[in-house]
Scaffold this active site. Structure first.
Site, PDB file in Angstrom:
ATOM      1  N   SER A  74       0.802  -1.227   0.000  1.00 54.40           N
ATOM      2  CA  SER A  74       0.000   0.000   0.000  1.00 54.40           C
ATOM      3  C   SER A  74       0.834   1.274   0.000  1.00 54.40           C
ATOM      4  O   SER A  74       0.320   2.337  -0.332  1.00 54.40           O
ATOM      5  CB  SER A  74      -0.938   0.009   1.210  1.00 54.40           C
ATOM      6  OG  SER A  74      -0.204   0.127   2.414  1.00 54.40           O
ATOM      7  N   LYS A 143       0.554   4.832   6.695  1.00 58.41           N
ATOM      8  CA  LYS A 143       0.063   5.671   5.592  1.00 58.41           C
ATOM      9  C   LYS A 143       0.698   7.055   5.699  1.00 58.41           C
ATOM     10  O   LYS A 143       1.334   7.401   6.687  1.00 58.41           O
ATOM     11  CB  LYS A 143      -1.467   5.808   5.617  1.00 58.41           C
ATOM     12  CG  LYS A 143      -2.240   4.499   5.747  1.00 58.41           C
ATOM     13  CD  LYS A 143      -2.164   3.630   4.531  1.00 58.41           C
ATOM     14  CE  LYS A 143      -2.939   2.329   4.743  1.00 58.41           C
ATOM     15  NZ  LYS A 143      -2.721   1.358   3.643  1.00 58.41           N
TER      16      LYS A 143
END
Length: 265
Positions: A74, A143
């Site tokens: 990701s 993230k």
């Protein structure tokens, strides 16, 4: 006569040493007494060593930093699968402000985990504090910070992320432009890590409202925009769920280069 008296005197002298059997019995009893004491001392030292190690581990992980590895794609191309990095925590203890572009490690919101929040059972808490692999653990995400409190977020397909009406220049780190639009809160939806459908605002009165980051919250996105379960799926992140900032990449496994096959004529 003198010879007889001399012999009698030697035979009459008492022996000052103990019999051999009694001496052997005493030594065996002493060994039996020492063995339990040695075992008790050894167990005590091991317990003390384990306790001191656990305390040091907890103090270091809670105050300074901890190591993490990357299990998914990701955050590509910035971070690769199986990368090892250091997550620092000092800035959080000193209330250093989180900035746009920071890469954070955090516990995902309950909506992403099927409604389950962090567990408070003793073994899980100990695993959270120590990071020991044989204890229960809770998944953590990594993230990039895209939206800060009070930011107005809009995502345009094949264009990028707009913050307060300005297009964010992310060409230095994203893998590709987003293949979706996000204009209002009702657009925030997708599939969670577990495969379930997540629609945090789909059925609420807020679904038609613009995406504005609330106080104390963040809007997080993976650099691999089209392959990341992030805020475009589950919404805003409470800053209290942040574990720390990624600050140092210390291990990356390099794959052997793939050379073209040599064809012999």
């Amino acid at each position: 006569m003198e010879q007889f008296d001399s012999v009698s005197a030697r035979e009459a002298t008492p022996h000052l040493t103990e019999p051999k059997e009694m001496s052997d019995n005493n030594s065996i009893q002493k060994q039996n007494k020492q063995e339990p004491n040695f075992i008790v001392a050894l167990v005590k030292e091991l317990v003390e060593l384990v306790l001191v190690t656990l305390v040091l581990l907890i103090v270091i992980r809670w105050t300074l930093a901890e190591a993490r590895y990357i299990p998914s794609s990701s955050m590509e191309p910035t971070l690769q699968i199986n990368d090892r990095l250091l997550v620092e925590k000092l800035s959080g203890h000193f209330n250093v402000a989180i900035k746009r572009g920071d890469i954070l490690v955090f516990y995902p919101p309950p909506v992403e985990m099927g409604g389950h929040d962090l567990s408070n059972d003793p073994l899980t808490v100990l695993g959270r504090l120590t990071g020991l692999p044989f204890l229960p653990y809770e998944p953590a995400f990594i993230k990039r910070v895209v939206g800060l409190p009070k930011d107005h977020i809009r995502i345009a397909k094949n264009q990028g992320v707009f913050i307060n009406g300005q297009l964010l220049n992310e060409s230095a780190y994203i893998k590709e432009l987003p293949a979706y639009d996000l204009t209002v809160l009702g657009d925030i939806q997708g599939r969670s890590t577990g495969g379930g459908v997540v629609r945090p605002y789909g059925d609420s009165d807020q679904s038609s409202q613009p995406i504005v980051v609330p106080d104390g919250q963040l809007f997080m996105m993976g650099d691999n925009r089209n392959n990341s379960e992030d805020s475009h799926v589950w919404g805003f992140l409470d800053q209290k769920r942040v574990i720390g900032r990624a600050c140092l990449l210390f291990w990356r496994q390099l794959e052997a280069p793939k050379y073209p096959q040599v064809i012999y004529e």
